[in-house]
Motif scaffolding. Structure first.
Motif, PDB file in Angstrom:
ATOM      1  N   VAL A 192      87.206  62.382 138.736  1.00  0.00           N
ATOM      2  CA  VAL A 192      87.099  62.439 137.270  1.00  0.00           C
ATOM      3  C   VAL A 192      87.371  63.839 136.721  1.00  0.00           C
ATOM      4  CG1 VAL A 192      85.419  60.561 137.318  1.00  0.00           C
ATOM      5  CG2 VAL A 192      84.608  62.907 137.116  1.00  0.00           C
ATOM      6  N   ARG A 193      87.693  64.790 137.584  1.00  0.00           N
ATOM      7  CA  ARG A 193      87.944  66.153 137.122  1.00  0.00           C
ATOM      8  C   ARG A 193      89.067  66.196 136.089  1.00  0.00           C
ATOM      9  NH1 ARG A 193      85.904  70.588 140.101  1.00  0.00           N
ATOM     10  NH2 ARG A 193      87.721  71.861 139.576  1.00  0.00           N
ATOM     11  N   SER A 194      88.885  67.049 135.088  1.00  0.00           N
ATOM     12  CA  SER A 194      89.911  67.245 134.068  1.00  0.00           C
ATOM     13  C   SER A 194      91.095  67.997 134.665  1.00  0.00           C
ATOM     14  CB  SER A 194      89.339  68.045 132.891  1.00  0.00           C
ATOM     15  OG  SER A 194      88.230  67.392 132.320  1.00  0.00           O
ATOM     16  N   THR A 195      92.298  67.626 134.253  1.00  0.00           N
ATOM     17  CA  THR A 195      93.511  68.305 134.695  1.00  0.00           C
ATOM     18  C   THR A 195      94.351  68.668 133.481  1.00  0.00           C
ATOM     19  OG1 THR A 195      94.651  66.192 134.998  1.00  0.00           O
ATOM     20  CG2 THR A 195      93.555  67.134 136.937  1.00  0.00           C
ATOM     21  N   SER A 196      95.130  69.714 133.608  1.00  0.00           N
ATOM     22  CA  SER A 196      95.846  70.262 132.450  1.00  0.00           C
ATOM     23  C   SER A 196      96.833  69.276 131.854  1.00  0.00           C
ATOM     24  CB  SER A 196      96.567  71.550 132.846  1.00  0.00           C
ATOM     25  OG  SER A 196      97.476  71.303 133.912  1.00  0.00           O
ATOM     26  N   GLU A 197      97.446  68.433 132.676  1.00  0.00           N
ATOM     27  CA  GLU A 197      98.434  67.495 132.142  1.00  0.00           C
ATOM     28  C   GLU A 197      97.798  66.372 131.314  1.00  0.00           C
ATOM     29  OE1 GLU A 197      97.852  66.242 136.537  1.00  0.00           O
ATOM     30  OE2 GLU A 197      97.931  68.100 135.354  1.00  0.00           O
ATOM     31  N   CYS A 198      96.465  66.240 131.383  1.00  0.00           N
ATOM     32  CA  CYS A 198      95.756  65.236 130.581  1.00  0.00           C
ATOM     33  C   CYS A 198      95.178  65.833 129.296  1.00  0.00           C
ATOM     34  CB  CYS A 198      94.638  64.589 131.399  1.00  0.00           C
ATOM     35  SG  CYS A 198      95.225  63.549 132.741  1.00  0.00           S
ATOM     36  N   PRO A 216      83.567  77.576 113.766  1.00  0.00           N
ATOM     37  CA  PRO A 216      84.391  76.557 113.102  1.00  0.00           C
ATOM     38  C   PRO A 216      85.723  77.089 112.573  1.00  0.00           C
ATOM     39  CG  PRO A 216      82.117  76.461 112.310  1.00  0.00           C
ATOM     40  CD  PRO A 216      82.233  77.698 113.138  1.00  0.00           C
ATOM     41  N   GLY A 217      85.744  78.347 112.114  1.00  0.00           N
ATOM     42  CA  GLY A 217      86.951  78.892 111.509  1.00  0.00           C
ATOM     43  C   GLY A 217      88.103  79.082 112.473  1.00  0.00           C
ATOM     44  N   LEU A 218      87.835  79.005 113.777  1.00  0.00           N
ATOM     45  CA  LEU A 218      88.927  79.121 114.741  1.00  0.00           C
ATOM     46  C   LEU A 218      89.860  77.914 114.682  1.00  0.00           C
ATOM     47  CD1 LEU A 218      87.083  80.571 117.870  1.00  0.00           C
ATOM     48  CD2 LEU A 218      88.895  81.685 116.574  1.00  0.00           C
ATOM     49  N   ARG A 219      89.336  76.754 114.250  1.00  0.00           N
ATOM     50  CA  ARG A 219      90.129  75.521 114.158  1.00  0.00           C
ATOM     51  C   ARG A 219      90.932  75.284 115.423  1.00  0.00           C
ATOM     52  NH1 ARG A 219      87.239  73.338 112.451  1.00  0.00           N
ATOM     53  NH2 ARG A 219      88.568  71.532 112.208  1.00  0.00           N
ATOM     54  N   PHE A 220      90.235  75.094 116.509  1.00  0.00           N
ATOM     55  CA  PHE A 220      90.910  74.833 117.783  1.00  0.00           C
ATOM     56  C   PHE A 220      90.134  73.800 118.585  1.00  0.00           C
ATOM     57  CE2 PHE A 220      91.176  75.904 122.388  1.00  0.00           C
ATOM     58  CZ  PHE A 220      92.413  75.315 122.596  1.00  0.00           C
ATOM     59  N   GLY A 221      90.862  72.809 119.097  1.00  0.00           N
ATOM     60  CA  GLY A 221      90.253  71.784 119.933  1.00  0.00           C
ATOM     61  C   GLY A 221      91.284  71.169 120.854  1.00  0.00           C
ATOM     62  N   TYR A 222      90.943  70.024 121.430  1.00  0.00           N
ATOM     63  CA  TYR A 222      91.857  69.381 122.375  1.00  0.00           C
ATOM     64  C   TYR A 222      91.558  67.892 122.480  1.00  0.00           C
ATOM     65  CZ  TYR A 222      87.802  69.833 125.488  1.00  0.00           C
ATOM     66  OH  TYR A 222      86.532  69.765 126.019  1.00  0.00           O
ATOM     67  N   HIS A 223      92.598  67.136 122.820  1.00  0.00           N
ATOM     68  CA  HIS A 223      92.440  65.759 123.266  1.00  0.00           C
ATOM     69  C   HIS A 223      92.439  65.770 124.798  1.00  0.00           C
ATOM     70  CE1 HIS A 223      94.915  64.932 119.441  1.00  0.00           C
ATOM     71  NE2 HIS A 223      93.702  64.466 119.186  1.00  0.00           N
ATOM     72  N   GLU A 224      91.566  64.971 125.388  1.00  0.00           N
ATOM     73  CA  GLU A 224      91.675  64.712 126.825  1.00  0.00           C
ATOM     74  C   GLU A 224      91.831  63.218 127.019  1.00  0.00           C
ATOM     75  OE1 GLU A 224      89.586  65.321 131.194  1.00  0.00           O
ATOM     76  OE2 GLU A 224      88.565  66.104 129.420  1.00  0.00           O
ATOM     77  N   THR A 225      92.832  62.826 127.802  1.00  0.00           N
ATOM     78  CA  THR A 225      93.120  61.419 128.037  1.00  0.00           C
ATOM     79  C   THR A 225      92.974  61.088 129.519  1.00  0.00           C
ATOM     80  OG1 THR A 225      95.497  61.822 128.264  1.00  0.00           O
ATOM     81  CG2 THR A 225      94.664  61.362 126.048  1.00  0.00           C
ATOM     82  N   VAL A 226      92.940  59.802 129.822  1.00  0.00           N
ATOM     83  CA  VAL A 226      92.661  59.346 131.184  1.00  0.00           C
ATOM     84  C   VAL A 226      93.786  59.720 132.140  1.00  0.00           C
ATOM     85  CG1 VAL A 226      92.240  57.297 132.605  1.00  0.00           C
ATOM     86  CG2 VAL A 226      91.253  57.470 130.320  1.00  0.00           C
ATOM     87  N   THR A 227      95.006  59.540 131.699  1.00  0.00           N
ATOM     88  CA  THR A 227      96.193  59.892 132.470  1.00  0.00           C
ATOM     89  C   THR A 227      97.070  60.811 131.615  1.00  0.00           C
ATOM     90  OG1 THR A 227      97.645  58.114 131.690  1.00  0.00           O
ATOM     91  CG2 THR A 227      96.084  57.557 133.468  1.00  0.00           C
ATOM     92  N   PRO A 228      98.098  61.410 132.204  1.00  0.00           N
ATOM     93  CA  PRO A 228      98.977  62.281 131.411  1.00  0.00           C
ATOM     94  C   PRO A 228      99.772  61.538 130.336  1.00  0.00           C
ATOM     95  CG  PRO A 228      99.168  62.786 133.756  1.00  0.00           C
ATOM     96  CD  PRO A 228      98.365  61.526 133.660  1.00  0.00           C
ATOM     97  N   SER A 229      99.920  60.231 130.460  1.00  0.00           N
ATOM     98  CA  SER A 229     100.820  59.479 129.577  1.00  0.00           C
ATOM     99  C   SER A 229     100.446  59.625 128.106  1.00  0.00           C
ATOM    100  CB  SER A 229     100.828  57.998 129.964  1.00  0.00           C
ATOM    101  OG  SER A 229     101.275  57.823 131.291  1.00  0.00           O
ATOM    102  N   LEU A 230      99.169  59.415 127.781  1.00  0.00           N
ATOM    103  CA  LEU A 230      98.765  59.460 126.373  1.00  0.00           C
ATOM    104  C   LEU A 230      98.733  60.894 125.846  1.00  0.00           C
ATOM    105  CD1 LEU A 230      98.012  57.843 123.924  1.00  0.00           C
ATOM    106  CD2 LEU A 230      95.630  57.850 124.679  1.00  0.00           C
ATOM    107  N   ALA A 231      98.288  61.839 126.668  1.00  0.00           N
ATOM    108  CA  ALA A 231      98.289  63.245 126.241  1.00  0.00           C
ATOM    109  C   ALA A 231      99.706  63.686 125.890  1.00  0.00           C
ATOM    110  CB  ALA A 231      97.702  64.137 127.330  1.00  0.00           C
ATOM    111  N   PHE A 232     100.671  63.267 126.709  1.00  0.00           N
ATOM    112  CA  PHE A 232     102.072  63.629 126.440  1.00  0.00           C
ATOM    113  C   PHE A 232     102.549  62.989 125.142  1.00  0.00           C
ATOM    114  CE2 PHE A 232     106.667  62.890 126.884  1.00  0.00           C
ATOM    115  CZ  PHE A 232     107.089  64.199 127.014  1.00  0.00           C
TER     116      PHE A 232
END
Length: 453
Positions: free
Chosen positions: A83-89, A286-302
């Motif tokens: 379940v480790r997070s990977t950069s491509e996700c 909050p003013g940095l306005r930075f976040g991320y999506h993490e998805t199960v596989t690389p497909s949706l992140a891409f």
């Protein structure tokens, strides 16, 4: 009532007190990042110079750093964990609010009926309705109640889905959002559900692992996307981290972890059924306005990274993502987080104890286990909207009345007796005074109506 209305004491605002904002650490990280004439990644197309257009998915070194932070510092996952997070996700973005709208625009199609319905856990984050309406879901929003402190109304959810299935038209297509010059077709889901699963805004509740797994199973069955706003889960006040200056508390596994853990490449959707919509707004500033999506596989992140805006301008927070990446690398982010956790934990204890001391005896409220908020419900006979009006008029104290947290078009009447109280903005003495005044208004109201106090 607006959270920005004039007030001497404000329980509505859900952002840090100004004194908690890390000016010095952000200046130091920015200086560290921008002082060198050159960085080794400046000409790398997957990273690029911090002041130029970024890569579509966001700087690879920042994604790698976030993954290390999540895997090793936060969730403490073994190196062989699946379940480790990977950069491509990961797909980097400009914070959770923009992340939600981007998700809805890139993975749903309500206007044609392809995406049949959106479900929102209720009570809900008070500004989320606008994102769904912008994405075409006006008239297609269904509220799903929380039940107790750790689950949701699955019976109603599945009943509503089945009603939509019975009325389904199998002729819908996604052609209107597919690029005719590309052979790639976007993954579009037939249903979407929005939740804040850990230390929820506004209720403060956390869903059990059983609840999360059950919802994932349902999502796979009906082609539903679970959007999890994972914005508060690291702010855990139950775990004692005081004896180790580098330790952060361990949150429950996120939906995306459990989806990945149980995902089968031969049976399940290659895009998965969950997205972690995360941000550093609550963890740094909050003013940095930075976040991320993490998805199960690389497909949706891409797919998310290939939206028109990203193709045109690259990742939307190139500079700020690298500032945060630098703070994660140099350890200042962990120090900031630990200070926030210690501060909020103290405030949460003061708030809970003050509620128990000053509000009517049968007021329902839970200990704050993490995040920003506590949900209070006055006993039968009390009218929270009237109490709130009097409290503001007489003492200039603002509460977030429960009516703010309804799903548009499917109200549940949260405003009659409930309100959300925030611990993030006010100091301990202000919290004590605000609840004392809240209690005094409740007592006056009870005397007028002959209610028990």
């Amino acid at each position: 009532m607006s959270m920005d209305a004039p007030a001497s004491l404000n329980f509505f605002k859900g952002h840090p007190s100004f004194r908690l904002l890390p000016n010095k650490e952000i200046i130091e990280a920015t200086t560290e990042l921008l002082t060198p004439d050159k960085r080794k990644f400046d000409s790398d197309t997957e990273n690029r110079h911090p002041l130029t257009y970024g890569s579509d998915q966001g700087a690879l070194w920042v994604r790698d750093t976030i993954c290390s932070f999540l895997n090793d510092n936060v969730f403490k996952l073994s190196n062989d964990s699946n379940v480790r997070s990977t950069s491509e996700c990961l797909n980097l973005n400009s914070g959770a609010s923009y992340g939600i709208l981007s998700l809805l625009l890139q993975t749903t199609l309500a206007q044609t009926g392809y995406t049949k319905q959106a479900f929102i856990i209720s009570p809900t984050y008070f500004l989320i309705n606008n994102c769904f309406i912008d994405a075409g879901f006006s008239g297609k929003l269904t509220a799903i109640d929380e039940i107790g402190y750790d689950t949701i109304d699955f019976n109603t959810l599945e009943k509503k889905i089945q009603e939509c299935e019975d009325q389904a038209n199998n002729d819908e297509s996604t052609e209107c959002i597919d690029n005719p010059e590309s052979d790639k077709k976007k993954k579009v889901y037939k249903y979407v559900i929005y939740t804040v699963p850990t230390y929820s805004n506004p209720s403060g509740h956390t869903y059990s692992e059983e609840t999360r797994l059950r919802l994932i199973k349902l999502a796979r069955k009906y082609d539903m996307l679970i959007i999890a706003d994972d914005v508060y889960d690291i702010l855990n006040y139950d775990e004692d981290i005081s004896n180790d200056k580098d330790l952060l508390p361990t949150p429950p596994k996120r939906f995306v972890h459990l989806d990945r853990q149980t995902w089968s490449p031969t049976i399940d959707d290659p895009f998965g059924n969950t997205v972690s919509n995360a941000t550093f707004s609550k963890l740094i500033a909050p003013g940095l306005r930075f976040g991320y999506h993490e998805t199960v596989t690389p497909s949706l992140a891409f797919q998310l990274s290939e939206g028109g805006a990203n193709i045109s301008g690259g990742t939307p927070s190139q500079l700020n993502s690298m500032i945060v990446g630098t703070m994660l690398k140099n350890g200042s982010a962990t120090k900031i987080l630990r200070n926030l956790i210690a501060t909020y934990k103290e405030r949460g204890e003061v708030l809970y104890n003050s509620v128990k001391k000053c509000l009517p005896q049968r007021t329902d409220c839970d200990v704050i286990h993490g995040g920003y908020f506590i949900w209070v419900t006055l006993p039968d006979g009390y009218n929270m909207e009237e109490v709130q009006r009097r409290l503001n008029a007489k003492h200039e104290v603002i509460l977030a009345n429960g009516s703010n947290f309804e799903v548009i078009g499917d109200p549940k009447g949260w405003g009659r007796r409930s309100a959300r109280l925030s611990i993030s903005f006010m100091e301990k003495n202000e919290i004590k005074e605000g609840i004392r005044l809240f209690g005094s208004v409740c007592q006056e109201y009870a005397t007028e109506l002959g209610l028990p106090f």
